[in-house]
Scaffold this active site. Structure first.
Site, PDB file in Angstrom:
ATOM      1  N   ASP A  26       0.831  -1.194   0.000  1.00  0.00           N
ATOM      2  CA  ASP A  26       0.000   0.000   0.000  1.00  0.00           C
ATOM      3  C   ASP A  26       0.877   1.261   0.000  1.00  0.00           C
ATOM      4  O   ASP A  26       1.723   1.407  -0.869  1.00  0.00           O
ATOM      5  CB  ASP A  26      -0.959  -0.057   1.198  1.00  0.00           C
ATOM      6  N   TYR A  76      -1.417  11.625   2.163  1.00  0.00           N
ATOM      7  CA  TYR A  76      -2.321  11.816   1.026  1.00  0.00           C
ATOM      8  C   TYR A  76      -2.393  13.272   0.598  1.00  0.00           C
ATOM      9  O   TYR A  76      -2.606  13.566  -0.587  1.00  0.00           O
ATOM     10  CB  TYR A  76      -3.723  11.324   1.390  1.00  0.00           C
ATOM     11  N   HIS A 104      -7.109  -6.850  -0.914  1.00  0.00           N
ATOM     12  CA  HIS A 104      -6.024  -5.862  -0.818  1.00  0.00           C
ATOM     13  C   HIS A 104      -4.983  -6.194   0.243  1.00  0.00           C
ATOM     14  O   HIS A 104      -3.832  -5.789   0.132  1.00  0.00           O
ATOM     15  CB  HIS A 104      -6.654  -4.495  -0.503  1.00  0.00           C
TER      16      HIS A 104
END
Length: 360
Positions: free
Chosen positions: A173, A281, A337
């Site tokens: 990730d 982010y 995931h």
């Protein structure tokens, strides 16, 4: 050629780039407002359905016992040469063996590598770090403290600070986004890479422009561009959005126990515990547009066929950027995931085979 002439010749290109960035940011913030409204409705629904939990997250007073499991390794702190920050890490295995360094994603921490720490400590010096902003590691609040350049410098300082000149870099990730970049700019420090469920940002950028469905899968990224609101929404109803992300029947981590769930929520529940991770982010679009980059580090790529966040087509897109013969990619059927936690045995089999020549 006179400098004035050069400036004049470059002016149209510079203006075009500025206009492109302005257009991009207008789209990003428009999408952020839409995402904020959607996630606001979701968070409010959680509060209304569970009124006793209230509108705020409950700070955990004590860490769950699984975070102190001695079989996973010893806890330590490393002061980074470049920034002076202290990062928390857990290490196991002998220090004179090859370093295997683990980089986690969001919303996780070093504990997401618990299965790999147990599996590989017999043959490697395994180290799982809490990246800056996570867990007990230092967490500066300024958004500018979470740029890709600074985060890559952290990885470099960890490798050198542990006394190594290279490592096997294992990532998932967000950790994988950093690992891809790190292998490009610091190739001498990476002997092999194992990447799980993430594409290089330049690949993701180009692929998403051509496949609009990928933007919808990554809608949370736009929410996280906003100030303070994401932290508020994620903490409402005692962090129910995070709980759902990690435990959802189809999209979450299968068989995650209540104690293991608390291992992730514990640090997020502390004051300011979400700001550092979300600041990653907030820097995602800082360098748009990104130039295509050639990938050359020998890499094992593992991808879940049912990953709800990243489309399967990204695997082929990654392969097109690689020097021939340097990428070994495997798609795990029916898997989502969270491969390091949901399918550790399959992951370990692929890793042992990929690293076999280093063991001989």
């Amino acid at each position: 050629m006179p400098e004035l002439v050069v400036t004049a010749l470059l002016a149209p290109s510079r203006l075009t780039l500025k206009l492109l960035r302005a257009f991009m940011w207008s789209l990003v913030y428009s999408a952020a407002l839409v995402a904020g409204a959607i996630y606001g409705c979701i968070a409010l629904t959680h509060v209304l359905c569970r009124p006793r939990r209230g509108c705020c997250g409950r700070p955990r007073r004590a860490a769950p016992a699984c975070l102190k499991d001695p079989t996973l390794g010893k806890h330590g702190f490393l002061s980074l040469r470049s920034s002076g920050l202290r990062l928390h890490y857990v290490s196991a295995g002998h220090g004179n063996r090859t370093l295997m360094l683990f980089l986690h994603g969001f919303p996780e921490n070093w504990f997401s590598w618990r299965h790999q720490l147990r599996e590989f400590q017999s043959h490697f010096h395994v180290v799982a770090v809490d990246l800056r902003g996570y867990g007990p590691s230092d967490a500066p609040r300024d958004v500018d403290c979470y740029t890709t350049d600074l985060l890559m410098a952290d990885i470099q300082d960890v490798i050198l600070g542990l006394g190594y000149s290279k490592c096997i870099l294992v990532s998932h990730d967000w950790g994988a986004l950093l690992a891809w970049n790190f292998s490009i700019y610091f190739p001498s420090l990476v002997e092999r890479m194992v990447v799980v469920s993430a594409a290089p940002m330049s690949v993701y950028q180009d692929y998403s422009i051509r496949h609009i469905g990928q933007f919808f899968r990554s809608n949370y990224m736009f929410l996280f561009q906003l100030p303070w609101l994401p932290e508020k929404l994620l903490s409402m109803s005692d962090f129910q959005i995070l709980k759902t992300t990690l435990t959802h029947r189809k999209r979450g981590i299968p068989h995650l126990t209540p104690s293991e769930l608390e291992a992730f929520l514990y640090n997020f529940s502390q004051p300011g515990g979400l700001t550092g991770p979300i600041n990653y982010y907030r820097n995602l679009f800082r360098n748009f547009p990104l130039e295509p980059q050639e990938l050359a580090t020998p890499t094992l790529l593992l991808w879940g066929e049912k990953d709800p966040y990243f489309q399967l087509g990204l695997v082929e897109a990654i392969g097109r950027r690689f020097v021939p013969g340097r990428l070994e990619a495997h798609i795990l059927p029916g898997v989502g995931h969270w491969i390091p936690q949901s399918n550790p045995q399959e992951m370990h089999q692929y890793m042992w085979a990929f690293l076999q020549d280093l063991l001989e």
